[in-house]
Design a protein around this motif. Sequence first.
Motif, PDB file in Angstrom:
ATOM      1  N   HIS A 177       1.247  -1.398  -0.222  1.00  0.00           N
ATOM      2  CA  HIS A 177       0.121  -0.005  -0.250  1.00  0.00           C
ATOM      3  C   HIS A 177       0.636   1.032  -0.328  1.00  0.00           C
ATOM      4  CE1 HIS A 177      -2.491   2.944   1.046  1.00  0.00           C
ATOM      5  NE2 HIS A 177      -3.851   2.202   0.703  1.00  0.00           N
ATOM      6  N   GLU A 208       0.383   3.678  -3.357  1.00  0.00           N
ATOM      7  CA  GLU A 208       0.644   5.402  -2.635  1.00  0.00           C
ATOM      8  C   GLU A 208       2.134   6.303  -2.009  1.00  0.00           C
ATOM      9  OE1 GLU A 208      -2.347   6.396   0.682  1.00  0.00           O
ATOM     10  OE2 GLU A 208      -3.974   5.488  -0.833  1.00  0.00           O
ATOM     11  N   HIS A 240      -8.092  -2.264  -3.890  1.00  0.00           N
ATOM     12  CA  HIS A 240      -6.698  -2.165  -4.773  1.00  0.00           C
ATOM     13  C   HIS A 240      -6.067  -3.224  -5.327  1.00  0.00           C
ATOM     14  CE1 HIS A 240      -5.709   1.624  -2.928  1.00  0.00           C
ATOM     15  NE2 HIS A 240      -6.061   1.437  -1.837  1.00  0.00           N
TER      16      HIS A 240
HETATM   17 CO    CO Z   1      -6.195   2.943  -0.264  1.00  0.00          CO
END
Ligand code: CO
Length: 299
Positions: A177, A208, A240
């Motif tokens: 993530h 991210e 995701h």
């Molecule tokens: Co997220």
Amino acid sequence: MSHIQRLPRFLVLLLAFWLVSLSPAAHAAEPREGLLIVAFGTSVPEAVPALKALDADFRAAFPDAAVEWAYTSQIIRKKLAARGTPVGGISDGLAALARKGVKVVRVQSLHVMAGEEFSALERAVLLDVKAHPGRFEAVYLGRPLLESRQDAREVAAAVLKSCGGRAPGEGLVLMGHGQAHGRADLVFEGMRRAFVEADGLTFMASVEGSRTFEDLARELATRNVKTLWVQPFMIVAGDHARNDLAGEEADSWASRLRAQGFQVKTNLLGMGEIAGVRAVFVRHARETKDDLTREPVKP
Ligand code: CO
């Protein structure tokens, strides 16, 4: 003849029950230990197997403990409450344990790395402890999944084993993530290094974080690998995993890798579904000596 023999039989029995109720054994039924398992939260049905498996492992590891769950995400809590399947926040979970008579609490984070979410969790527990002085004898905080080298090695071994269909020469691409502010960047790099040490055909990037898909694509271009498995490096295989990683859209990682000429296979398994990963969380819950009700222990 003693007085007790002259008493009516039922009174003797009553006296006996009363005495038994005073003994420590009768109070053992009330849980002294409690476990508060804290996750960001999820509302997708695909997450259920991972969360159920985690719950089962924690209950097996702490058979005498009362177990409560808390989600830190308010949006997800609202969604679940509207559906009639509410999950509380940290204060709700601690209050529920107190109502059950728990005196020693272990709060175990299900976060992957100690980023922004973990800091928020720690602060929320501290504020709650401060608001209810003396409610618990101890409140231990368990660390997130990845911190020590041992954590990284155990997680790498477990994740590699979980991609069973992978043949020699095929690569494994993991989607973490990550966080834009970069608080967990170095932990991410340490984990990436542990994977490469365990298996030179493992590749990682994040949604991210600072290590992007473009970094991954550049690295892959220099390697002699034709087939890539893609797998989430997240506790649940949620949005995701299903969309950004393996989705049909042209901008998913799978589609972009195919466009680069790779053959792509998917292993949409949340890390919570991997026994060796769950074992690291349970170990952290067991090992913690970080009692938030006290001053830190000085060496
Ligand atoms: Co997220």
